[in-house]
Every structure is written in structure tokens, then in C-alpha cells.
Design a protein around this motif. Structure first.
Motif, PDB file in Angstrom:
ATOM      1  N   ALA A  24      16.225  13.332 -11.629  1.00  0.00           N
ATOM      2  CA  ALA A  24      17.403  14.137 -11.287  1.00  0.00           C
ATOM      3  C   ALA A  24      18.174  13.525 -10.112  1.00  0.00           C
ATOM      4  N   GLY A  25      18.240  12.204 -10.093  1.00  0.00           N
ATOM      5  CA  GLY A  25      19.014  11.505  -9.076  1.00  0.00           C
ATOM      6  C   GLY A  25      18.315  11.293  -7.752  1.00  0.00           C
ATOM      7  N   VAL A  26      17.086  11.743  -7.628  1.00  0.00           N
ATOM      8  CA  VAL A  26      16.323  11.605  -6.379  1.00  0.00           C
ATOM      9  C   VAL A  26      15.233  10.557  -6.577  1.00  0.00           C
ATOM     10  N   GLU A  27      15.081   9.680  -5.594  1.00  0.00           N
ATOM     11  CA  GLU A  27      14.049   8.651  -5.655  1.00  0.00           C
ATOM     12  C   GLU A  27      12.666   9.292  -5.590  1.00  0.00           C
ATOM     13  N   MET A  28      11.760   8.771  -6.427  1.00  0.00           N
ATOM     14  CA  MET A  28      10.406   9.305  -6.504  1.00  0.00           C
ATOM     15  C   MET A  28       9.399   8.161  -6.441  1.00  0.00           C
ATOM     16  N   ALA A  29       8.222   8.473  -5.939  1.00  0.00           N
ATOM     17  CA  ALA A  29       7.105   7.526  -5.946  1.00  0.00           C
ATOM     18  C   ALA A  29       5.843   8.311  -6.237  1.00  0.00           C
ATOM     19  N   PHE A  30       5.071   7.840  -7.210  1.00  0.00           N
ATOM     20  CA  PHE A  30       3.855   8.554  -7.603  1.00  0.00           C
ATOM     21  C   PHE A  30       2.643   7.646  -7.445  1.00  0.00           C
ATOM     22  N   LEU A  31       1.635   8.169  -6.762  1.00  0.00           N
ATOM     23  CA  LEU A  31       0.397   7.426  -6.538  1.00  0.00           C
ATOM     24  C   LEU A  31      -0.795   8.273  -6.966  1.00  0.00           C
ATOM     25  N   PRO A  32      -1.570   7.830  -7.968  1.00  0.00           N
ATOM     26  CA  PRO A  32      -2.787   8.570  -8.333  1.00  0.00           C
ATOM     27  C   PRO A  32      -3.868   8.330  -7.277  1.00  0.00           C
ATOM     28  N   ARG A  33      -4.268   9.370  -6.601  1.00  0.00           N
ATOM     29  CA  ARG A  33      -5.192   9.255  -5.464  1.00  0.00           C
ATOM     30  C   ARG A  33      -6.495   8.567  -5.836  1.00  0.00           C
ATOM     31  N   HIS A  34      -7.016   8.883  -7.005  1.00  0.00           N
ATOM     32  CA  HIS A  34      -8.293   8.314  -7.438  1.00  0.00           C
ATOM     33  C   HIS A  34      -8.125   7.062  -8.295  1.00  0.00           C
ATOM     34  N   GLY A  35      -6.865   6.618  -8.478  1.00  0.00           N
ATOM     35  CA  GLY A  35      -6.599   5.484  -9.350  1.00  0.00           C
ATOM     36  C   GLY A  35      -6.608   5.910 -10.816  1.00  0.00           C
ATOM     37  N   ARG A  36      -5.857   5.194 -11.620  1.00  0.00           N
ATOM     38  CA  ARG A  36      -5.897   5.477 -13.059  1.00  0.00           C
ATOM     39  C   ARG A  36      -7.309   5.225 -13.577  1.00  0.00           C
ATOM     40  N   GLY A  37      -7.817   6.173 -14.344  1.00  0.00           N
ATOM     41  CA  GLY A  37      -9.198   6.097 -14.794  1.00  0.00           C
ATOM     42  C   GLY A  37     -10.170   6.757 -13.834  1.00  0.00           C
ATOM     43  N   HIS A  38      -9.661   7.265 -12.711  1.00  0.00           N
ATOM     44  CA  HIS A  38     -10.473   7.969 -11.712  1.00  0.00           C
ATOM     45  C   HIS A  38     -11.618   7.084 -11.221  1.00  0.00           C
ATOM     46  N   VAL A  39     -11.246   6.028 -10.518  1.00  0.00           N
ATOM     47  CA  VAL A  39     -12.242   5.040 -10.077  1.00  0.00           C
ATOM     48  C   VAL A  39     -12.706   5.238  -8.632  1.00  0.00           C
ATOM     49  N   TYR A  40     -11.950   6.022  -7.853  1.00  0.00           N
ATOM     50  CA  TYR A  40     -12.330   6.259  -6.454  1.00  0.00           C
ATOM     51  C   TYR A  40     -12.906   7.665  -6.285  1.00  0.00           C
ATOM     52  N   SER A  41     -14.068   7.751  -5.643  1.00  0.00           N
ATOM     53  CA  SER A  41     -14.617   9.049  -5.262  1.00  0.00           C
ATOM     54  C   SER A  41     -13.855   9.550  -4.045  1.00  0.00           C
ATOM     55  N   PRO A  42     -13.964  10.833  -3.707  1.00  0.00           N
ATOM     56  CA  PRO A  42     -13.228  11.345  -2.542  1.00  0.00           C
ATOM     57  C   PRO A  42     -13.498  10.566  -1.256  1.00  0.00           C
ATOM     58  N   GLY A  43     -14.730  10.147  -1.052  1.00  0.00           N
ATOM     59  CA  GLY A  43     -15.073   9.427   0.162  1.00  0.00           C
ATOM     60  C   GLY A  43     -14.625   7.986   0.181  1.00  0.00           C
ATOM     61  N   SER A  44     -14.318   7.422  -0.980  1.00  0.00           N
ATOM     62  CA  SER A  44     -13.934   6.009  -1.035  1.00  0.00           C
ATOM     63  C   SER A  44     -12.433   5.798  -1.244  1.00  0.00           C
ATOM     64  N   VAL A  45     -11.672   6.864  -1.367  1.00  0.00           N
ATOM     65  CA  VAL A  45     -10.217   6.732  -1.495  1.00  0.00           C
ATOM     66  C   VAL A  45      -9.670   5.989  -0.271  1.00  0.00           C
ATOM     67  N   PRO A  46      -8.833   4.984  -0.460  1.00  0.00           N
ATOM     68  CA  PRO A  46      -8.270   4.245   0.677  1.00  0.00           C
ATOM     69  C   PRO A  46      -7.091   5.007   1.306  1.00  0.00           C
ATOM     70  N   TYR A  47      -7.403   6.054   2.031  1.00  0.00           N
ATOM     71  CA  TYR A  47      -6.379   6.967   2.532  1.00  0.00           C
ATOM     72  C   TYR A  47      -5.345   6.263   3.413  1.00  0.00           C
ATOM     73  N   ARG A  48      -5.797   5.396   4.320  1.00  0.00           N
ATOM     74  CA  ARG A  48      -4.848   4.727   5.213  1.00  0.00           C
ATOM     75  C   ARG A  48      -3.901   3.827   4.415  1.00  0.00           C
ATOM     76  N   ALA A  49      -4.444   3.067   3.487  1.00  0.00           N
ATOM     77  CA  ALA A  49      -3.597   2.198   2.674  1.00  0.00           C
ATOM     78  C   ALA A  49      -2.606   3.010   1.841  1.00  0.00           C
ATOM     79  N   ASN A  50      -3.033   4.147   1.315  1.00  0.00           N
ATOM     80  CA  ASN A  50      -2.148   4.979   0.499  1.00  0.00           C
ATOM     81  C   ASN A  50      -0.948   5.479   1.301  1.00  0.00           C
ATOM     82  N   ILE A  51      -1.209   6.040   2.478  1.00  0.00           N
ATOM     83  CA  ILE A  51      -0.122   6.574   3.293  1.00  0.00           C
ATOM     84  C   ILE A  51       0.775   5.444   3.796  1.00  0.00           C
ATOM     85  N   ASP A  52       0.171   4.355   4.235  1.00  0.00           N
ATOM     86  CA  ASP A  52       0.955   3.210   4.704  1.00  0.00           C
ATOM     87  C   ASP A  52       1.845   2.677   3.588  1.00  0.00           C
TER      88      ASP A  52
END
Length: 291
Positions: free
Chosen positions: A45-73
Motif C-alpha cells: 500500500a505504498g509503504v516500505e516493508m521488511a520482513f524477517l522470520p525470527r527462527h529462519g525459514r524452516g524454523h532452524v533457530y531455537s529461541p535461545g539461539s536466535v541472533p537477536y543483535r544481528a536481526n535488529i542491526d
């Protein structure tokens, strides 16, 4: 006035968003490591979007192994201004039932094995997380959820546990009856803290899948029941996301709650005493106040 760019961090069950114009996947190189996955960008709808699957496609990261700093950066490097976290959770309240959404406004952080800050020795920073979510962005999420026909609860305290195991019954009762928490999950911390350090507005949409283990009529958490509820919740989440561009608009004024100025007085290390290597890694997150 800046342009709005909405970042969606999708949790369990939400690995894609639909309807993007000019979609493409972008590999973002972050000094904090690789993000969970390539980031899907485009316009809605004319607005820029960015989508990041937190666990990766296929759900490869557990909650404790998600690269939180890299994701936000990575989201910050792409110019994201507003981050909406979508995540699965358990409920501690009878009136907050599976299939409902909760717009979280507070957290109790019980994680213990994760990198919780971009700052450290050589560049010390302290941001306030007294109000860890953005009220303006949370209001937009509530309105979008109601417009999508979702039963939504505005306000709630999210207990962030380390996982990956679910709670014992004693823990569940403690969090509910003594600490007064409303929902429980494994992924919103340190994500919310890091978003604040990166001066990003952050809202948390918690999608209820179960009653945790405190409920006398539901017993232990059953992963098969959770997966069944996740599918329905993911469809509701997509309907919520579709309504956000119209609510947030293309032009973005400064956050009235100061989320985008969180680092204004947060850096304590004197310029001459700062670690050059750490400062270089902070170019996206804190470059506004370090240069």
C-alpha cells in the motif's frame, strides 16, 4: 519528516507475508553476525516493508539461539523505523484464550543465556526500558487487529523465559499468581531491549496458542495443539499486517514517546576512552550519537 519503513519480525508460524510489491530478498551483512535469514523487502500500500522470520525459514533457530543483535542491526541498516514483533505465547489468564492476540506493554525478563546489549566494555550505554514498547505503534497494531476481526487485548505483561522447554507447573503458577504476568513466551527478550538501543519503535503482538501448564482443565502444554492454533493465528497476523500501512502512513514524524531518541544521553564512555572496534560495530545502531 522521514519515510516510514515497517519491519515485521515473524515468530513461530509466520514465515512469510503476502501481497508485497517488488518483493526481493536481501542478505544484510551485520558486524554482529548473520541475521536469522535473508530479509524480504518490498512495498505494501505504498509503504516500505521488511520482513524477517525470527527462527529462519524452516524454523532452524531455537529461541535461545536466535541472533537477536544481528536481526535488529540488520533491520536498522535497511532503514526500518518501526518494528512489530509477532510471536506465539501461552496465556496465564482465563479471558485471554487461544486464538486471541495481546498487545504487550510490559516484560519480565527471565532469559539468562543471551547477548542482551549492543554496548559493553569500551562503549558503555544505558537506555531506559521502563516503557519497553511504543504506545503509538501498539495502538496501530490494536486497531489493525480489530479491523482484521481478531479478539485483541490491549496491554499485558509478557514473561520471557529462556526455554526451549516449557514451564513446570510450579513456575507457571508463580508467574501467574505471584508475579501477575499475563502471557509467556521465549523470544521478545532481549529483542525489545535491543530495539530500544537501536532507537527503533517496537510493538509486540503476542498470539496465544495455549494456557501454559497452570490451567486445571488443560494440563500440560501439547505441542500438537499449539501447531494447530499457530496456523489460524498466522492467517490473522497476515490480515493485521495488511492494515498497518494505511494506519502508519508513508510520512513518519518523530516518535512522540522518544523511542527514536533513546540514546540521546545514554552513552557514558568518554570519546577518548571508547573502543574503536566496538564503536565501528555500532555504526548503524548508534552512529547518530557516536559521530
Amino acid at each position: 519528516m522521514a519515510l516510514t519503513k515497517i519491519g515485521i519480525i515473524g515468530g513461530s508460524g509466520l514465515y512469510e507475508i503476502d501481497g508485497l510489491q517488488n518483493p526481493r530478498r536481501v542478505d544484510v551483512h551485520s558486524p554482529w553476525g548473520a541475521p536469522s535469514d535473508a530479509i524480504l523487502t518490498g512495498q505494501l500500500a505504498g509503504v516500505e516493508m521488511a520482513f524477517l522470520p525470527r527462527h529462519g525459514r524452516g524454523h532452524v533457530y531455537s529461541p535461545g539461539s536466535v541472533p537477536y543483535r544481528a536481526n535488529i542491526d540488520a533491520l536498522k541498516r535497511l532503514g526500518v523505523t518501526d518494528v512489530i514483533s509477532v510471536s506465539a505465547c501461552g496465556s496465564f489468564r482465563e479471558h485471554m484464550t487461544p486464538g486471541d492476540f495481546v498487545i504487550v506493554d510490559q516484560f519480565v525478563d527471565r532469559t539468562f543465556a543471551r547477548d542482551t546489549s549492543f554496548f559493553g566494555p569500551g562503549c558503555v550505554g544505558h537506555v531506559s526500558v521502563a516503557h519497553p514498547t511504543c504506545a503509538r505503534l501498539s495502538e496501530a497494531c490494536e486497531t489493525a487487529a480489530r479491523g482484521a476481526g481478531v479478539t485483541v487485548h490491549r496491554g499485558g505483561t509478557y514473561l520471557a523465559m529462556e526455554g526451549p522447554q516449557f514451564s513446570t507447573m510450579a513456575e507457571s503458577r508463580l508467574y501467574r499468581d505471584v508475579w501477575g504476568c499475563d502471557v509467556i513466551g521465549m523470544t521478545n527478550m532481549p529483542e525489545a531491549k535491543l530495539a530500544r538501543e537501536a532507537e527503533l519503535c517496537y510493538a509486540s503482538v503476542a498470539m496465544i496458542t495455549d494456557f501454559d501448564s497452570w490451567h486445571p482443565d488443560h494440563g500440560a502444554v501439547d505441542i500438537t495443539d499449539i501447531i494447530a492454533t499457530l496456523a489460524g493465528n498466522a492467517d490473522k497476523a497476515r490480515a493485521l499486517v495488511e492494515r498497518l500501512p494505511d494506519l502508519l502512513g508513508t510520512d513518519r514524524a518523530s516518535c512522540p514517546h522518544g523511542c527514536d531518541r533513546a540514546l540521546e544521553h545514554a552513552i557514558l564512555t568518554a570519546p577518548e576512552a571508547r573502543d574503536g572496534q566496538l564503536v565501528a560495530k555500532l555504526d548503524a545502531v548508534a552512529g547518530r550519537v557516536l559521530t
